[in-house]
Each structure stands twice: as structure tokens, then as C-alpha cells.
Design an enzyme around this catalytic site. Structure first.
Site, PDB file in Angstrom:
ATOM      1  CG  HIS A   4      37.353 -25.977 -17.577  1.00  0.00           C
ATOM      2  ND1 HIS A   4      36.252 -26.775 -17.461  1.00  0.00           N
ATOM      3  CD2 HIS A   4      38.380 -26.692 -17.071  1.00  0.00           C
ATOM      4  CE1 HIS A   4      36.605 -27.920 -16.901  1.00  0.00           C
ATOM      5  NE2 HIS A   4      37.884 -27.893 -16.660  1.00  0.00           N
ATOM      6  CG  HIS A  20      31.610 -22.897 -19.887  1.00  0.00           C
ATOM      7  ND1 HIS A  20      31.666 -24.110 -19.244  1.00  0.00           N
ATOM      8  CD2 HIS A  20      30.291 -22.556 -19.927  1.00  0.00           C
ATOM      9  CE1 HIS A  20      30.429 -24.483 -18.909  1.00  0.00           C
ATOM     10  NE2 HIS A  20      29.583 -23.553 -19.301  1.00  0.00           N
ATOM     11  CG  HIS A  41      27.566 -19.715 -17.113  1.00  0.00           C
ATOM     12  ND1 HIS A  41      27.043 -20.523 -16.141  1.00  0.00           N
ATOM     13  CD2 HIS A  41      27.699 -20.499 -18.213  1.00  0.00           C
ATOM     14  CE1 HIS A  41      26.879 -21.745 -16.617  1.00  0.00           C
ATOM     15  NE2 HIS A  41      27.257 -21.754 -17.887  1.00  0.00           N
ATOM     16  CD  GLU A  42      28.180 -19.291 -21.725  1.00  0.00           C
ATOM     17  OE1 GLU A  42      29.026 -20.153 -22.030  1.00  0.00           O
ATOM     18  OE2 GLU A  42      27.013 -19.580 -21.391  1.00  0.00           O
TER      19      GLU A  42
HETATM   20 ZN    ZN Z   1      27.535 -23.467 -19.072  1.00  0.00          ZN
END
Ligand code: ZN
Length: 689
Positions: free
Chosen positions: A478, A475, A471-472
């Protein structure tokens, strides 16, 4: 650029020197940066004939330099807090807030922007530049540029107070978390706890100079007790301590109490929103988001609740029946849920989360993660030497694209320790900036709170923790893969908050795929990847109690939206009233009266999720739908990966989130894939196993 040599917090080698950041340098450095920024803006608005480049490039540079001064300080405040740093941090917050509001209310600057918006140049501006201009005009409006002098100064006071209160909220939670410790003398009292948890408790006690074992409220410790401890009284004790942190209840009642902080934050947010023409803070918050209106978000959440609550009820019913079969519990309490859920999972699927840990040693998971992004986007990740770190556990990496070009770097800080904020997050260390012939590459901070390596073995992750890491990293991609040249819309900047979880939740979905898992997993003793039999069980258990998990998220999201949307000055915050109402509407587990969940809900009171917690579910719709294209075309389809990279990950906030999604998916999002991934039928009938 000789200013850089004068400011001790700006670094010529383009990377922060964390070990050399001394608290006594921080205030003068921030003051100096703000003085320079004010002078630059004054000079900018003095010039009559400014075009986009003349005005915005200096503004972009200015904001970037401030970030470079402040980002390392705020990062250290999160991961290596101490009294001295905290003091200077809190001195700087109002200074920074005052500066931000002052810029946002600067009439001359606003007029200069408006001139560009009204000029002939506007028609020819490329989309990125136009977006920056539009964002800036909105920022001015939301900062109260149109207000009279008295209201302007009130707005400024509110903004400064809010940033101080939000910091206070977060510090109270950290202090309350650290204050509670429980020494355990008898090994038998830890019955049920897995080896990793026992070793952690043992090493914690040693570090604190105690015999026996020590339990804390840091997440790995809390989670192991609430999930595995056979002693119901111990579970209750730890639950009570955890769920009453920084409140008027529990073992440290009244110390670090956030009750008044919450009241004041909500009152000030409401006042701020009203000052600039909104009827409440939820409306104010949604202006910058992808979701069109508060009503539509409420409809979305309630629709999902309607589909899910019957499933959650059924799950709870089954759990209660199972618990009664196991022992003498008549009524399941909040501190029994995780415990019996884990037992039921083991009973039904014949495996435990703990058993999976052996297959997910951190080094293997990391190399698997790098393999996945290598397959999807052609990226190569390599560890670099960097001694400028804040803790010996921190590592530093570089990412190269498929052509071998370096695109960005990141720091990994993965283990729970004291003086470090709980949870997991990605933060910007540096943002991509490319103009005037200079390219500044992005740098990310990736922070988690996993169990540290124990007894000479690497850290062993649960599958949940593997999901967190992916998940991290989503990010981080991105932030790091952006091709946008202007920091204010590069990476996650300028992205609607309710779309910002798209890359992160999307990357998680690879952790359920056999093709990926064979690279992510490797038994700590034998190196063997996760056997298919275990994977099958994991996948079968994927939606185990997902109804209960979803209604819990919906409870948080509805509470957040209502508390911000229905605030009423004459009645105060009414935290408990809203919680009670929302729980009656969507929850199936009603926590005990002493529970003070809101008092440590940092997402909305100290983070960026105020009237935006719904973003997780909103973006999950996007992520599930985006992943369904990979399901159709192959989860390692290089072309699909490339398109995701080009249409979403590289674009940052350069275009509206909906336009980017449509560019990737070929149509607007639908909720179907989310329901399917969660085992919820379209008609609301769940596929509970
Ligand atoms: Zn998040």
C-alpha cells in the site's frame, strides 16, 4: 536544497544513513528543521495571492522533510533502543508536538486555506488536491484553530503531554518485558517444548552467560511456553509475568507501572476531544474514519458478538471436556487454554503448528511471497546491498513494476532481539513525492519478531507467522505502490484508519491457497512443498476455535471504544470496570483477577488505534469481501490483481475508502464473506467441526 547538507539527519542520497545517526545530533537537527519550517510557514502566509500550488506544495515539502529527519530516529527508538537515544527521543517529542499544534492553530495559515476553499479555483481543483485541502481544513478544526487564546494553549499542553505519556507507556512495556527472565537448570522442566523453543532458550542462556536454559517474555519464548510446556506451574508463572507487565501486579509489581499513565492518557484525550467540540474521544477519533458513528461501530461489534459467542462457548466447552480426558484439570485456567487447544488440534487434525515450521523456512517463504505479488501485480523484488543498516540481520530490497521501473524499496528486520519493540509493523521510512520535476520513491520498514535462525538453520516460521509476514507486506505494498504524488495522501497517509488494514488482511488470505502455498513452502531438509494431506488438515483446522479468537478481538475492540467513549472525569478511567463489563458481555474465557491486560495494550495507549481497535474487524469485512472476488475470478487472475492495484493500492488516501472499495468490488461491502471465511453461519450457527 543546501539545507540538506547542513542538517546531519537529512541525506543527499535519499536514504537514511542509520549507522551514522548519533544521538547527540538528533536534538539540534530537529530544532533546526523546526526553525526552518516555522520560517517557511511565516513567509507563506505573508504572501497575499496564494493558489493551491503556491500554498500546498511548500507545505507538503515541509512535512516530508520533517518526516525524513524524524522517521529514522523514531524507527531506531523502536528497533534498537538505548538509554541515550531514548533520552533525546523524549526531548524531541514535545518539540514536535508543540510545532504540530502550533501549525494546526495558525489562524493566518487557516485563513490562507479558507481563501482557496472559497475561491473560484476550488471548483476546478482535481480530486487529489481537493482532498488535501479538505483534510487540512479538518486538521485545523481538530487542532482547535477556532479556540480562544487560553483554550488554544491548553490544547497545546495536552497534545505535548499526550505524546510524552504514550512514549512512556511503550517504554514501560518494553522495560517490563525485558526485565523478567527465568533460568531453567533441569532439562526435564522444559518438557513439551519443541526443539526450536529449546534451542532458543539455550542460546538465550548462553548469551546471558548462564548454564542451562533461559525463558523470557519476548514473544517467541512466551508463546512456546504457554502453548507447549507440560508443566502447568511453569505455564502459570510465565502467564502471570506476561499478563502483569508494567502494572501493579505480578513479579515486578509497581515497577514500570502504567496505571497512572493510563489514567492520565484517558483524562487528557477526553479533555482534548471536548475542547474541540466533541462529547468524547471516541467521537473525535471517528471523525477521520470510514465508520459513520460510534453507535454503528458498537452495533457492528455486538452483532458479530451475538453470532459468535455461542460458537465460542461451545468451543470452550469442548476444550474443557478434552482437558478433563487428558488429565486431572477440573477448571480450565487462562494459562491452560493455548496448551490444551494445541493438544486438541493435534488430536483432531493430526498435525501441530510446530510440524508446519519445517515447511516454512524464512528464505522460502520470502521467495514465495515475492512470487505471489509477482503473479498478482507483475512485481519483481530484488535484494540490494545496503550497509546503512542498524543491525546485521537487516536486509534491503527493491521493487520493480511490470515494466521494470523501480517503484520503491524496503528494509526487512525480521527477528526478535532485545532492545526491539515486540509485535510486527510496517512503518514509513520515506514517502512518495513527485512534483517540481523531482520524484522521491517510497521506502518502507517491515518489522517482525520471529525466532532468529538457530543452530545454523534458517528461521522456521509457523503458519501464523507466515500470515504475519504477508499482513505486513500488504501494508508495505500500500505504501510502496502508490501513484499519488503528494505525501500527505500517498500510500497509507490520509487513508481512514479503519480501512488501512484492508490490503494487509487481504494479502494474508493467499496463505491458505494451495496454488500459493506450493511456492511459499519447501521443507527445510528436502525442499518439498507442503504435502496436500497436510494442507487439507491445515484448511480443516483453519476455523478451529475461531469463535474464541473472534470474541477475544471483540473484547479488545469494545473495551477500547467504551473506555474512550464513556470516560467520565468525576469517575476516572474505570479500566477494570469496563473490562469486567465487556467480558461479561462477549468473552467466554474470564482471565484471573491479577491479569492486567490493559497495561500492555500498546495499540490503544501508545499506537494509533485509540478508539480504533475495531478497525481490524471492520477492515476484515472489506478484506474478506475483496478476496471473494478473487475466489470468483481466480486467485492469480492478473486482471483482478491489476484492478486491485489500480483502484486501491495505488490510490492511497486520494479518495474516500468506501469509494475505492466500491471501485474495486462494484458494490458496497457485505459481511457474508467474513462469516463464511470464519465458518460462521449467517444465522449465527457455527460450523464447528
Ligand atoms: Zn496491520
Amino acid at each position: 536544497m543546501n539545507d540538506q547538507t547542513r542538517n546531519p539527519l537529512l541525506h543527499l542520497d535519499h536514504l537514511p544513513a542509520f549507522s551514522r545517526i548519533h544521538p547527540q545530533h538528533v536534538v539540534p537537527a530537529v530544532e533546526q528543521s523546526l526553525t526552518e519550517a516555522r520560517a517557511t510557514i511565516a513567509a507563506l502566509v505573508d504572501r497575499e495571492t496564494s493558489g493551491w500550488d503556491d500554498l500546498f506544495l511548500p507545505l507538503e515539502t515541509l512535512a516530508d522533510r520533517l518526516e525524513q529527519v524524524w522517521s529514522p530516529v523514531s524507527h531506531l527508538h523502536g528497533v534498537a533502543d538505548n538509554a541515550e537515544l531514548r533520552a533525546v527521543y523524549n526531548v524531541c517529542l514535545p518539540m514536535l508536538s508543540e510545532y504540530q499544534t502550533e501549525v494546526g492553530q495558525n489562524q493566518d495559515l487557516f485563513r490562507a486555506l479558507q481563501r482557496i476553499a472559497d475561491s473560484e479555483e476550488m471548483g476546478d481543483l482535481p480530486p487529489e488536491k481537493r482532498k488535501i485541502l479538505e483534510n487540512a481544513l479538518l486538521d485545523f478544526r481538530l487542532s482547535g484553530v477556532a479556540l480562544g487564546a487560553e483554550e488554544k494553549s491548553r490544547f497545546k499542553v495536552i497534545a505535548a503531554k499526550l505524546s510524552a505519556l504514550e512514549a512512556r507507556f511503550s517504554e514501560n512495556v518494553l522495560d517490563a518485558t525485558q526485565a523478567w527472565k527465568k533460568s531453567v537448570a533441569e532439562f526435564a522442566d522444559l518438557s513439551g517444548l519443541p526443539d526450536t523453543a529449546i534451542t532458543l532458550a539455550r542460546e538465550t542462556a548462553e548469551r546471558e552467560g548462564h548454564d542451562g536454559w533461559m525463558l523470557t517474555l519476548e514473544f517467541p519464548s512466551y508463546l512456546s511456553v504457554i502453548t507447549f510446556a507440560d508443566d502447568r506451574d511453569l505455564r502459570r508463572e510465565v502467564y502471570e509475568a506476561y499478563s502483569t507487565r508494567s502494572s501493579d501486579q505480578g513479579p515486578n509489581a509497581g515497577k514500570w507501572d502504567n496505571t497512572a499513565v493510563i489514567e492520565e492518557i484517558l483524562a487528557l484525550r477526553d479533555e482534548k476531544a471536548r475542547l474541540v467540540g466533541f462529547s468524547n474521544y471516541a467521537e473525535y477519533s471517528l471523525v477521520r474514519k470510514m465508520a459513520p458513528s460510534v453507535e454503528q461501530v458498537l452495533d457492528f461489534l455486538r452483532d458479530l458478538a451475538k453470532r459468535t459467542k455461542p460458537i465460542a462457548k461451545q468451543e470452550l466447552h469442548e476444550l474443557g471436556a478434552f482437558a478433563r480426558e487428558q488429565g486431572d484439570i477440573i477448571e480450565l485456567e487462562a494459562w491452560d487454554i493455548s496448551y490444551y487447544a494445541e493438544k486438541l488440534r493435534q488430536h483432531r487434525f493430526a498435525f501441530s503448528q510446530e510440524e508446519l515450521r519445517a515447511y516454512f523456512p524464512l528464505p522460502k517463504v520470502l521467495s514465495g511471497l515475492f512470487y505471489v505479488v509477482g503473479q498478482l501485480f507483475g512485481l519483481q523484488v530484488q535484494q540490494l546491498e545496503n550497509r546503512e543498516i542498524w543491525h546485521p540481520e537487516v536486509n534491503f530490497y527493491e521493487i520493480r513494476d511490470q515494466d521494470g521501473e523501480v517503484v520503491g524499496r524496503f528494509f526487512l528486520d525480521l527477528y526478535a532481539r532485545s532492545h526491539k519493540r515486540g509485535g510486527a509493523w510496517m512503518a514509513e521510512c520515506m514517502t512518495r513525492k513527485a512534483f517540481h520535476g523531482d520524484v522521491q520513491l517510497p521506502v518502507a520498514h517491515l518489522v517482525c519478531n520471529f525466532s532468529p535462525p538457530l543452530a545454523g538453520r534458517p528461521s522456521l516460521l509457523t503458519h501464523e507467522e507466515v500470515l504475519t509476514l504477508f499482513h505486513e507486506f500488504g501494508h508495505a505494498l500500500h505504501h510502496l505502490l502508490t501513484k499519488v504524488d503528494y505525501p500527505s495522501i500517498a500510500g497509507i497517509n490520509g487513508v481512514s484508519w479503519d480501512a488501512v488494514e484492508l490490503p494487509s488482511q487481504l494479502l494474508e488470505l493467499w496463505c491458505w491457497e494451495q496454488e500459493a502455498l506450493s511456492h511459499i513452502s519447501g521443507h527445510v531438509d528436502t525442499g518439498r512443498p507442503l504435502p496436500n494431506t497436510l494442507l487439507e488438515k491445515m484448511r480443516a483446522a483453519r476455523n478451529f476455535q475461531s469463535g474464541m479468537a473472534i470474541v477475544r478481538q471483540l473484547e479488545f475492540a469494545l473495551f477500547d471504544l467504551r473506555i474512550h467513549g464513556e470516560y467520565n472525569a468525576s469517575q476516572g478511567a474505570r479500566v477494570q470496570q469496563f473490562l469486567d463489563e465487556v467480558r461479561r458481555e462477549v468473552a467466554v474465557v474470564i482471565p484471573p483477577a491479577f491479569n492486567r491486560f490493559a497495561h500492555s495494550f500498546s495499540h490503544i495507549f501508545a499506537g494509533g488505534y485509540a478508539a480504533g481497535y475495531y478497525s481490524y474487524k471492520w477492515a476484515e469485512v472489506l478484506a474478506s469481501d475483496a478476496f471473494s472476488r478473487f475466489e470468483e475470478e481466480g486467485i492469480f487472475n492478473r486482471n483482478t490483481g491489476l484492478q486491485l492495484q489500480q483502484t486501491v493500492l495505488e490510490q492511497g488516501g486520494a479518495r474516500e475508502a468506501m469509494a475505492l472499495f466500491v471501485a474495486f468490488r462494484g458494490r458496497e461491502p457485505t459481511i457474508d464473506a467474513l462469516l463464511r471465511h470464519n465458518g460462521i453461519g449467517m444465522d449465527g450457527v457455527g460450523s464447528v467441526v
